[in-house]
Design an enzyme around this catalytic site. Structure first.
Site, PDB file in Angstrom:
ATOM      1  N   ASP A   1     -57.124  34.857  -5.824  1.00 24.47           N
ATOM      2  CA  ASP A   1     -57.981  35.492  -4.811  1.00 24.47           C
ATOM      3  C   ASP A   1     -57.825  37.012  -4.879  1.00 24.47           C
ATOM      4  OD1 ASP A   1     -55.480  35.745  -3.695  1.00 24.47           O
ATOM      5  OD2 ASP A   1     -56.025  34.942  -1.727  1.00 24.47           O
ATOM      6  N   SER A   2     -56.978  37.472  -5.810  1.00 25.11           N
ATOM      7  CA  SER A   2     -56.946  38.903  -6.146  1.00 25.11           C
ATOM      8  C   SER A   2     -58.337  39.354  -6.584  1.00 25.11           C
ATOM      9  CB  SER A   2     -55.915  39.188  -7.244  1.00 25.11           C
ATOM     10  OG  SER A   2     -56.063  38.267  -8.320  1.00 25.11           O
TER      11      SER A   2
ATOM     12  N   ASP B   1     -57.112  29.540  -6.758  1.00 24.27           N
ATOM     13  CA  ASP B   1     -56.366  30.044  -5.601  1.00 24.27           C
ATOM     14  C   ASP B   1     -57.158  29.736  -4.337  1.00 24.27           C
ATOM     15  OD1 ASP B   1     -54.182  31.334  -4.602  1.00 24.27           O
ATOM     16  OD2 ASP B   1     -54.766  33.338  -5.277  1.00 24.27           O
TER      17      ASP B   1
ATOM     18  N   LYS C   1     -53.709  26.578  -5.898  1.00 23.62           N
ATOM     19  CA  LYS C   1     -52.517  27.294  -5.421  1.00 23.62           C
ATOM     20  C   LYS C   1     -52.752  27.661  -3.966  1.00 23.62           C
ATOM     21  CE  LYS C   1     -51.570  31.852  -6.409  1.00 23.62           C
ATOM     22  NZ  LYS C   1     -51.500  32.419  -5.041  1.00 23.62           N
TER      23      LYS C   1
ATOM     24  N   GLU D   1     -50.724  29.745  -0.498  1.00 29.34           N
ATOM     25  CA  GLU D   1     -49.610  30.607  -0.101  1.00 29.34           C
ATOM     26  C   GLU D   1     -48.851  30.025   1.085  1.00 29.34           C
ATOM     27  OE1 GLU D   1     -50.893  34.640   0.635  1.00 29.34           O
ATOM     28  OE2 GLU D   1     -51.823  34.820  -1.341  1.00 29.34           O
TER      29      GLU D   1
ATOM     30  N   GLU E   1     -43.353  36.041  -5.742  1.00 34.70           N
ATOM     31  CA  GLU E   1     -43.908  37.399  -5.878  1.00 34.70           C
ATOM     32  C   GLU E   1     -43.034  38.405  -5.150  1.00 34.70           C
ATOM     33  OE1 GLU E   1     -48.118  37.767  -5.133  1.00 34.70           O
ATOM     34  OE2 GLU E   1     -48.019  39.970  -5.126  1.00 34.70           O
TER      35      GLU E   1
HETATM   36  O1  KIV Z   1     -54.342  36.203  -6.409  1.00 31.48           O
HETATM   37  C1  KIV Z   1     -53.550  36.395  -7.363  1.00 31.48           C
HETATM   38  O2  KIV Z   1     -53.911  36.970  -8.399  1.00 31.48           O
HETATM   39  C2  KIV Z   1     -52.186  35.910  -7.209  1.00 31.48           C
HETATM   40  C3  KIV Z   1     -51.180  36.338  -8.235  1.00 31.48           C
HETATM   41  C4  KIV Z   1     -50.743  37.722  -7.954  1.00 31.48           C
HETATM   42  C5  KIV Z   1     -50.040  35.411  -8.307  1.00 31.48           C
HETATM   43  O3  KIV Z   1     -51.896  35.225  -6.285  1.00 31.48           O
END
Ligand code: KIV
Length: 298
Positions: free
Chosen positions: A59-60, A98, A128, A130, A197
């Site tokens: 989600d970056s 994510d 994924k 969090e 992280e």
């Molecule tokens: O969103 C993302 O790119 C991430 C990585 C930094 C692990 O969660």
């Protein structure tokens, strides 16, 4: 929608995909796992060609691709489009989607429904999410629906405000112990791997030793079982302030800017397009065309 807790896996692995069970074997063999983020089909293809084991559609993307100043605004619809593009480009690496903020926090049912969308509509191999605590129940529910889940501890950007900003986590004995206990709980809940992280390297090393599932570090030292970097950071495409843990392996942004400047100058000076970039037509057809145009003007 009713969710059956132990329904069979909704997707079968695409031919040629790395079996997810291989990751634990890589940990046992002390063979580092390579993960990188990607957000489109060429990115998926290039990461695959470079031999990445895992691709995270992070989600970056909200920051690197969509121009927001945090990851929070990323939506399910945006993440589905990006994930679908990556799975079209990548063959061997497992593609992990994510789960964006708001897609799993409200209820287990919501979390399972959205995880299933990633698998069914976007071809993701895993998701994924969090956090631990209340999120352990989400992990159990998604894994129960047959979808592999990667955890994410330490600096979890979706809750950066709660954590007091984008800063390293687990820097006191008490906080490090809490991280270890969260990591154990995520493993027990069924995660196949955990991202750590911005965690002090010795703490990440100890967590990695204590778990049987692989840890993937970002700003967590060399002793994690694998590493991940964000595509735009790694390639020099992101011009925001880089975190301490970023290593730029290229300056693609400079290369792109310079190519665009050359293109712009060529257009302005009429150096582009050249003969080889244009299409010809038979002389007699051209003559007929010109004649017809002239007649229309008469
Ligand atoms: O969103 C993302 O790119 C991430 C990585 C930094 C692990 O969660």
């Amino acid at each position: 929608m009713s969710i059956r807790p132990h329904e069979p896996a909704p997707g079968t692995p695409a031919p040629g995909r790395l079996p997810i069970t291989e990751l634990a074997e890589m940990k046992t063999r002390h063979q580092p796992i390579v993960m990188v983020t990607a957000y489109d089909a060429p990115g998926g293809r290039l990461a695959d060609e470079a031999g990445a084991d895992l691709i995270l559609v992070g989600d970056s993307a909200a920051m690197t691709v969509l121009g927001h100043d945090s990851t929070v605004p990323a939506t399910m619809e945006e993440m589905l489009i990006l994930t679908r593009a990556v799975t079209r480009g990548a063959r061997r690496p497992l593609v992990i989607a994510d789960m964006p903020f708001g897609s799993f926090q409200v209820s287990d049912e919501d979390a399972v429904r959205n995880a299933i969308r990633f698998v069914k509509q976007a071809g993701a191999d895993a998701v994924k999410l969090e956090g631990a605590g209340l999120m352990l129940s989400r992990v159990r529910a998604i894994v129960g629906a047959g979808i592999p889940v990667m955890g994410h501890l330490g600096l979890t950007p979706q809750s950066a405000t709660m954590l007091g900003g984008y800063k390293a986590q687990g820097r006191s004995a008490e906080k490090a112990l809490a991280l270890l206990s969260d990591a154990r709980a995520l493993e027990a809940a069924g995660c196949f791997s955990i991202v750590l992280e911005a965690v002090p390297a010795p703490v990440a090393r100890r967590i990695s030793e204590e778990l049987s599932i692989p840890t993937i570090g970002i700003g967590a030292g060399v002793d994690c079982d694998g590493q991940v970097l964000v595509w735009h950071d790694l390639l020099g495409l992101y011009d925001g302030r880089a975190a301490r843990f970023v290593k730029r392996y290229a300056e693609i942004g400079d290369t792109i800017r310079s190519a665009l400047e050359t293109y712009a100058a060529d257009v302005r000076e009429r150096r582009f397009p050249e003969e080889q970039h244009t299409y010809a037509m038979p002389d007699e057809e051209l003559a007929l065309f010109e004649q017809a145009v002239l007649q229309r003007h008469e």
